[in-house]
Design a protein around this motif. Structure first.
Motif, PDB file in Angstrom:
ATOM      1  N   ASN A   1      34.615  96.152  16.926  1.00 44.80           N
ATOM      2  CA  ASN A   1      35.994  96.049  16.460  1.00 44.80           C
ATOM      3  C   ASN A   1      36.034  96.243  14.946  1.00 44.80           C
ATOM      4  N   ASN A   2      36.847  97.204  14.517  1.00 46.34           N
ATOM      5  CA  ASN A   2      37.026  97.477  13.087  1.00 46.34           C
ATOM      6  C   ASN A   2      35.697  97.703  12.365  1.00 46.34           C
ATOM      7  N   GLY A   3      34.807  98.467  13.007  1.00 47.54           N
ATOM      8  CA  GLY A   3      33.553  98.838  12.381  1.00 47.54           C
ATOM      9  C   GLY A   3      32.462  97.792  12.428  1.00 47.54           C
ATOM     10  N   LYS A   4      32.753  96.616  12.969  1.00 50.64           N
ATOM     11  CA  LYS A   4      31.774  95.535  13.091  1.00 50.64           C
ATOM     12  C   LYS A   4      31.394  95.350  14.555  1.00 50.64           C
ATOM     13  N   TYR A   5      30.180  94.859  14.774  1.00 48.45           N
ATOM     14  CA  TYR A   5      29.716  94.545  16.118  1.00 48.45           C
ATOM     15  C   TYR A   5      29.743  93.033  16.303  1.00 48.45           C
ATOM     16  N   TYR A   6      30.204  92.611  17.465  1.00 47.51           N
ATOM     17  CA  TYR A   6      30.292  91.190  17.771  1.00 47.51           C
ATOM     18  C   TYR A   6      29.536  90.911  19.060  1.00 47.51           C
ATOM     19  N   MET A   7      28.877  89.782  19.110  1.00 44.79           N
ATOM     20  CA  MET A   7      28.253  89.316  20.334  1.00 44.79           C
ATOM     21  C   MET A   7      28.930  88.010  20.748  1.00 44.79           C
ATOM     22  N   ALA A   8      29.554  88.032  21.925  1.00 45.44           N
ATOM     23  CA  ALA A   8      30.080  86.815  22.532  1.00 45.44           C
ATOM     24  C   ALA A   8      29.056  86.373  23.570  1.00 45.44           C
ATOM     25  N   TYR A   9      28.724  85.096  23.593  1.00 42.99           N
ATOM     26  CA  TYR A   9      27.624  84.643  24.444  1.00 42.99           C
ATOM     27  C   TYR A   9      27.763  83.151  24.727  1.00 42.99           C
ATOM     28  N   THR A  10      26.956  82.684  25.653  1.00 44.94           N
ATOM     29  CA  THR A  10      26.890  81.270  26.000  1.00 44.94           C
ATOM     30  C   THR A  10      25.622  80.656  25.430  1.00 44.94           C
ATOM     31  N   ALA A  11      25.746  79.431  24.896  1.00 43.21           N
ATOM     32  CA  ALA A  11      24.588  78.619  24.521  1.00 43.21           C
ATOM     33  C   ALA A  11      25.017  77.158  24.606  1.00 43.21           C
ATOM     34  N   ASP A  12      24.127  76.297  25.046  1.00 44.00           N
ATOM     35  CA  ASP A  12      24.462  74.874  25.197  1.00 44.00           C
ATOM     36  C   ASP A  12      25.725  74.676  26.036  1.00 44.00           C
ATOM     37  N   GLU A  13      25.980  75.597  26.966  1.00 43.23           N
ATOM     38  CA  GLU A  13      27.165  75.581  27.834  1.00 43.23           C
ATOM     39  C   GLU A  13      28.466  75.561  27.029  1.00 43.23           C
ATOM     40  N   HIS A  14      28.436  76.274  25.904  1.00 41.23           N
ATOM     41  CA  HIS A  14      29.615  76.560  25.100  1.00 41.23           C
ATOM     42  C   HIS A  14      29.535  78.022  24.675  1.00 41.23           C
ATOM     43  N   ILE A  15      30.578  78.537  24.034  1.00 44.47           N
ATOM     44  CA  ILE A  15      30.654  79.953  23.691  1.00 44.47           C
ATOM     45  C   ILE A  15      30.584  80.144  22.181  1.00 44.47           C
ATOM     46  N   GLY A  16      29.728  81.063  21.758  1.00 44.38           N
ATOM     47  CA  GLY A  16      29.649  81.470  20.368  1.00 44.38           C
ATOM     48  C   GLY A  16      30.015  82.929  20.220  1.00 44.38           C
ATOM     49  N   ILE A  17      30.515  83.296  19.049  1.00 48.02           N
ATOM     50  CA  ILE A  17      30.774  84.694  18.720  1.00 48.02           C
ATOM     51  C   ILE A  17      30.123  84.965  17.372  1.00 48.02           C
ATOM     52  N   ALA A  18      29.123  85.846  17.358  1.00 45.48           N
ATOM     53  CA  ALA A  18      28.395  86.187  16.144  1.00 45.48           C
ATOM     54  C   ALA A  18      28.662  87.651  15.801  1.00 45.48           C
ATOM     55  N   GLU A  19      28.362  88.050  14.552  1.00 45.49           N
ATOM     56  CA  GLU A  19      28.655  89.413  14.133  1.00 45.49           C
ATOM     57  C   GLU A  19      27.467  90.068  13.451  1.00 45.49           C
TER      58      GLU A  19
END
Length: 320
Positions: free
Chosen positions: A96-114
């Motif tokens: 999105n807008n030239g950046k890459y994002y990873m949406a994922y699960t850890a510790d049974e919660h959701i993180g979004i990193a770039e």
């Protein structure tokens, strides 16, 4: 003496563990897989590493190599540089807008990193999980044609239930006031074991001819009838109407137990695929194996989704 030496050398070679021998192609073993395609390259991510996510790469969907992540030990996201300490599951790569994002699960919660690269390293400046009540897993980011962002995910609430919420434009969090339930396991095929904790999970959403299609998996992943169904809606927020009285991708199609939880992608020729996992064999669940299958929209109105059973095959990691 020469023959005795050769016999002795062969005995030592075959006594070595497989990892110490020259290996041929081996089946990739990533559960909850996703494939991100860009510029003629395919990047495979999935569940399979207890310290993050280690991707694999291919230019033809046949020959895979890796792990190829830009971080240590081939990781694209590693523990400590983003949210989570364990249970790294079900990633998705989104640009999105030239950046890459990873949406994922850890510790049974959701993180979004770039990251600036689809192979990472993916990080968070402020380490946190997204907002929401209770445990949340299996994220999927969808951008509509009007530019609005949505996060589909699973909430562990009287079963695994699929929810959606508007994702903020900067992708830092969801707007919890928009959260809405989409799918729960109610049909007979979706909970064939009649389990007290019904499972619907692994959402993937695509828009086709103005209609929204959600692919999702049902039954516990350890169940031989773990399978994929789909539902449609006229809005990304639903309501969703389930299509058919049975799964459209299942062991009836693949011939292998535990077929499900994947993601859609398009190859360089425009062919639509679904990448998924199966059980290790029809006698054993893990480690789960990674495969792809062609899918297509029919010409009917509205279009239906169909899977080509003859196109199913496992992804192979090339040996040394």
């Amino acid at each position: 003496m020469k023959n005795l030496y050769l016999l002795f050398a062969a005995a030592i070679l075959f006594a070595l563990p497989v990892s110490a021998q020259t290996k041929g192609p081996d089946t990739l073993q990533l559960a909850d897989p996703t494939i991100f395609a860009e510029a003629g390259q395919y990047y495979l991510f999935g569940t399979g590493n207890n310290r993050g996510f280690a991707p694999y790469q291919s230019s033809d969907l046949v020959n895979w190599h890796g792990p190829v992540g830009k971080g240590p030990n081939g990781l694209a996201l590693q523990m400590g540089e983003s949210f989570g300490t364990k249970g790294f599951w079900a990633p998705q790569i989104f640009k999105n807008n030239g950046k890459y994002y990873m949406a994922y699960t850890a510790d049974e919660h959701i993180g979004i990193a770039e990251s600036d690269n689809p192979l990472g390293p993916f990080t968070q400046k402020n380490i946190h999980s997204i907002s929401g009540r209770g445990k949340q897993i299996d994220p999927f980011i969808f951008k509509d044609t009007d530019g609005k962002l949505y996060l589909y995910h699973v909430r562990l609430q009287n079963g695994n239930r699929i929810f959606v919420a508007r994702l903020k434009d900067d992708m830092s969090d969801i707007d919890t006031t928009t959260s809405r339930e989409c799918i729960s396991a109610e049909k007979p095929w979706e909970n064939e074991a009649k389990a007290p904790w019904p499972v619907s999970e692994g959402p993937t959403v695509v828009k086709h001819n103005g209609l929204y299609y959600m692919l999702y998996s049902c039954n516990d992943y350890r169940n031989i009838n773990y399978s994929v169904g789909y539902a449609t809606a006229t809005s990304p927020m639903g309501p969703w109407t389930k299509q058919g009285d049975d799964a459209f991708i299942s062991r009836k199609i693949t011939g292998v137990n535990g077929t499900g939880h994947g993601d859609l992608f398009v190859d360089a020729s425009g062919q639509l695929y679904y990448v998924l996992h199966t059980h290790a064999s029809n006698a054993k669940v893990g480690r789960r194996k990674t495969a792809i299958i062609k899918v297509a929209f029919t010409n009917s109105k509205p279009a239906a989704l169909v899977a080509d059973k003859d196109s199913f095959y496992y992804l192979m990691l090339q040996g040394n």
